[in-house]
Design a protein around this motif. Structure first.
Motif, PDB file in Angstrom:
ATOM      1  N   UNK A  66      32.742 -24.421 -46.511  1.00 50.71           N
ATOM      2  CA  UNK A  66      32.233 -25.475 -45.633  1.00 50.71           C
ATOM      3  C   UNK A  66      33.225 -26.623 -45.649  1.00 50.71           C
ATOM      4  N   UNK A  67      33.973 -26.788 -44.566  1.00 55.68           N
ATOM      5  CA  UNK A  67      34.951 -27.865 -44.453  1.00 55.68           C
ATOM      6  C   UNK A  67      34.340 -29.010 -43.643  1.00 55.68           C
ATOM      7  N   UNK A  68      34.350 -30.203 -44.205  1.00 50.59           N
ATOM      8  CA  UNK A  68      33.765 -31.364 -43.537  1.00 50.59           C
ATOM      9  C   UNK A  68      34.762 -31.914 -42.522  1.00 50.59           C
ATOM     10  N   UNK A  69      34.928 -31.151 -41.419  1.00 51.54           N
ATOM     11  CA  UNK A  69      35.898 -31.510 -40.396  1.00 51.54           C
ATOM     12  C   UNK A  69      35.266 -31.381 -39.023  1.00 51.54           C
ATOM     13  N   UNK A  70      35.891 -32.010 -38.040  1.00 55.33           N
ATOM     14  CA  UNK A  70      35.467 -31.866 -36.649  1.00 55.33           C
ATOM     15  C   UNK A  70      36.250 -30.729 -35.996  1.00 55.33           C
ATOM     16  N   UNK A  71      35.576 -29.951 -35.178  1.00 57.67           N
ATOM     17  CA  UNK A  71      36.220 -28.853 -34.447  1.00 57.67           C
ATOM     18  C   UNK A  71      35.947 -29.052 -32.967  1.00 57.67           C
ATOM     19  N   UNK A  72      36.978 -29.131 -32.165  1.00 61.09           N
ATOM     20  CA  UNK A  72      36.818 -29.320 -30.729  1.00 61.09           C
ATOM     21  C   UNK A  72      36.430 -27.983 -30.084  1.00 61.09           C
ATOM     22  N   UNK A  73      35.274 -27.953 -29.435  1.00 61.51           N
ATOM     23  CA  UNK A  73      34.732 -26.729 -28.841  1.00 61.51           C
ATOM     24  C   UNK A  73      35.104 -26.676 -27.362  1.00 61.51           C
ATOM     25  N   UNK A  74      35.556 -25.524 -26.852  1.00 59.59           N
ATOM     26  CA  UNK A  74      35.873 -25.403 -25.418  1.00 59.59           C
ATOM     27  C   UNK A  74      34.667 -25.755 -24.547  1.00 59.59           C
ATOM     28  N   UNK A  75      34.962 -26.343 -23.388  1.00 66.19           N
ATOM     29  CA  UNK A  75      33.916 -26.796 -22.486  1.00 66.19           C
ATOM     30  C   UNK A  75      32.875 -25.752 -22.123  1.00 66.19           C
ATOM     31  N   UNK A  76      33.286 -24.539 -21.708  1.00 64.63           N
ATOM     32  CA  UNK A  76      32.275 -23.542 -21.318  1.00 64.63           C
ATOM     33  C   UNK A  76      31.302 -23.203 -22.441  1.00 64.63           C
ATOM     34  N   UNK A  77      31.799 -23.126 -23.680  1.00 59.15           N
ATOM     35  CA  UNK A  77      30.923 -22.795 -24.806  1.00 59.15           C
ATOM     36  C   UNK A  77      29.993 -23.965 -25.098  1.00 59.15           C
ATOM     37  N   UNK A  78      30.545 -25.199 -25.109  1.00 56.66           N
ATOM     38  CA  UNK A  78      29.726 -26.375 -25.379  1.00 56.66           C
ATOM     39  C   UNK A  78      28.651 -26.553 -24.313  1.00 56.66           C
ATOM     40  N   UNK A  79      29.038 -26.403 -23.054  1.00 52.82           N
ATOM     41  CA  UNK A  79      28.086 -26.580 -21.958  1.00 52.82           C
ATOM     42  C   UNK A  79      26.988 -25.528 -22.004  1.00 52.82           C
ATOM     43  N   UNK A  80      27.359 -24.280 -22.254  1.00 50.95           N
ATOM     44  CA  UNK A  80      26.357 -23.210 -22.287  1.00 50.95           C
ATOM     45  C   UNK A  80      25.351 -23.445 -23.409  1.00 50.95           C
ATOM     46  N   UNK A  81      25.830 -23.900 -24.567  1.00 47.63           N
ATOM     47  CA  UNK A  81      24.917 -24.148 -25.679  1.00 47.63           C
ATOM     48  C   UNK A  81      23.944 -25.278 -25.334  1.00 47.63           C
ATOM     49  N   UNK A  82      24.459 -26.379 -24.809  1.00 42.02           N
ATOM     50  CA  UNK A  82      23.604 -27.527 -24.526  1.00 42.02           C
ATOM     51  C   UNK A  82      22.587 -27.211 -23.429  1.00 42.02           C
ATOM     52  N   UNK A  83      23.035 -26.550 -22.371  1.00 40.47           N
ATOM     53  CA  UNK A  83      22.141 -26.230 -21.260  1.00 40.47           C
ATOM     54  C   UNK A  83      21.047 -25.274 -21.694  1.00 40.47           C
ATOM     55  N   UNK A  84      21.426 -24.203 -22.396  1.00 39.76           N
ATOM     56  CA  UNK A  84      20.419 -23.217 -22.808  1.00 39.76           C
ATOM     57  C   UNK A  84      19.478 -23.792 -23.856  1.00 39.76           C
ATOM     58  N   UNK A  85      19.959 -24.717 -24.688  1.00 35.98           N
ATOM     59  CA  UNK A  85      19.079 -25.341 -25.672  1.00 35.98           C
ATOM     60  C   UNK A  85      17.999 -26.168 -24.966  1.00 35.98           C
ATOM     61  N   UNK A  86      18.373 -26.909 -23.944  1.00 33.89           N
ATOM     62  CA  UNK A  86      17.390 -27.678 -23.186  1.00 33.89           C
ATOM     63  C   UNK A  86      16.425 -26.757 -22.449  1.00 33.89           C
ATOM     64  N   UNK A  87      16.957 -25.656 -21.898  1.00 30.03           N
ATOM     65  CA  UNK A  87      16.093 -24.682 -21.218  1.00 30.03           C
ATOM     66  C   UNK A  87      15.102 -24.068 -22.189  1.00 30.03           C
ATOM     67  N   UNK A  88      15.576 -23.761 -23.406  1.00 28.66           N
ATOM     68  CA  UNK A  88      14.701 -23.173 -24.418  1.00 28.66           C
ATOM     69  C   UNK A  88      13.572 -24.128 -24.776  1.00 28.66           C
ATOM     70  N   UNK A  89      13.880 -25.408 -24.951  1.00 31.32           N
ATOM     71  CA  UNK A  89      12.848 -26.389 -25.267  1.00 31.32           C
ATOM     72  C   UNK A  89      11.815 -26.469 -24.147  1.00 31.32           C
ATOM     73  N   UNK A  90      12.298 -26.418 -22.897  1.00 33.92           N
ATOM     74  CA  UNK A  90      11.371 -26.490 -21.758  1.00 33.92           C
ATOM     75  C   UNK A  90      10.493 -25.250 -21.688  1.00 33.92           C
TER      76      UNK A  90
END
Length: 287
Positions: A216-240
């Motif tokens: 476990x490295x306490x670092x920031x990792x820059x995530x590609x846009x398509x992966x980040x967007x898909x995670x955020x969108x589907x997470x909101x859809x799942x909550x709904x």
């Protein structure tokens, strides 16, 4: 075990499931009969992504001895004995782990063996998947066994729901066997080349990826846009969807009242389980 020879099988030995010798006989760049369904994308327990990591020597989810697995193992001798009682003309023997004489990577561990055929023993708590004969993933397993040993017939003895005993037969299909061998060779080549299969939507794949990080490295990792967007969108859809489904459950349970089965046009869509005092334990979807 009485000496049994087969046209193309080479007996590696009799190993206790879960032992070091058992694991060694199934490790490395080989495909066993229980793995071929995953290669073909037909296994209900594993998939190509998990198997690729296993064959690459990478962490995979551990095998879990569920109650179904435990009781399947405990009942196997009894079901095999039932088959023997029904067919005294067939002399069955305990067996072990085999490989093909020309393809050392092709392995199989059948449940029982006779001079010219195999017996596979199965148990099922509900019979789901057995409505139209042998389930496809078991068909793959059996074809692989027959192809490894050079035999033409396998009997299947299955005990369903603890009391429903059935028998099936599977004959060797050279075309199916060839198709599976080709798929297995290509899969093993991807392991050698380090070409990981695509990430799919299964829980087993997620669990496998979860096990790959060894620190476990306490670092920031820059995530590609398509992966980040898909995670955020589907997470909101799942909550709904979860919120909407929660309301739908409340509406259905309210309409069901003291009843057990929720029906619509003659079809059961859900059922209520209850405590001893009649209060609701849970609302379960129909299977």
């Amino acid at each position: 075990m009485s000496a049994v020879t087969t046209p193309t099988g080479v007996l590696l030995g009799q190993f206790t499931p879960g032992s070091k010798e058992w694991d060694e006989a199934r490790a490395g760049l080989c495909i066993t009969a229980t793995e071929i369904a995953a290669v073909m994308g037909l296994s209900p327990w594993s998939n190509l992504f998990v198997l690729w990591h296993k064959k690459s020597g990478l962490p995979v989810p551990p095998f879990v001895v569920t109650p179904q697995v435990e009781w399947g193992s405990r009942l196997e001798p009894a079901v095999a004995q039932k088959f023997a009682d029904e067919h005294p003309e067939i002399e069955l023997h305990d067996t072990g782990t085999w490989r093909h004489r020309d393809r050392a990577w092709q392995r199989a561990t059948p449940d029982r063996i006779a001079s010219d055929r195999l017996l596979e023993v199965k148990t099922s708590p509900t019979g789901e998947g057995w409505e139209n004969g042998v389930p496809l993933h078991y068909h793959c397993q059996i074809q692989w066994q027959l192809d490894t040993l050079g035999l033409d017939l396998c009997h299947i003895a299955v005990l369903i729901s603890g009391h429903d005993y059935r028998e099936y037969e599977v004959e060797y299909d050279a075309d199916d066997a060839k198709l599976m061998r080709e798929a297995a060779v290509e899969f093993l080549d991807t392991v050698r080349r380090g070409e990981r299969p695509d990430i799919d939507d299964s829980a087993a794949t997620y669990d496998t990826i979860r096990r790959q990080a060894d620190r476990f490295d306490d670092i920031d990792v820059d995530i590609p846009g398509p992966i980040a967007s898909r995670y955020e969108v589907t997470h909101q859809q799942l909550k709904a969807v979860e919120a909407e489904h929660g309301q739908a459950k409340s509406l259905l349970l309210d309409a069901l009242g003291t009843g057990r089965n929720a029906m619509h046009l003659g079809r059961r869509i859900a059922y209520r389980t209850a405590h001893e005092d009649g209060t609701t334990r849970a609302l379960q979807p129909a299977r």
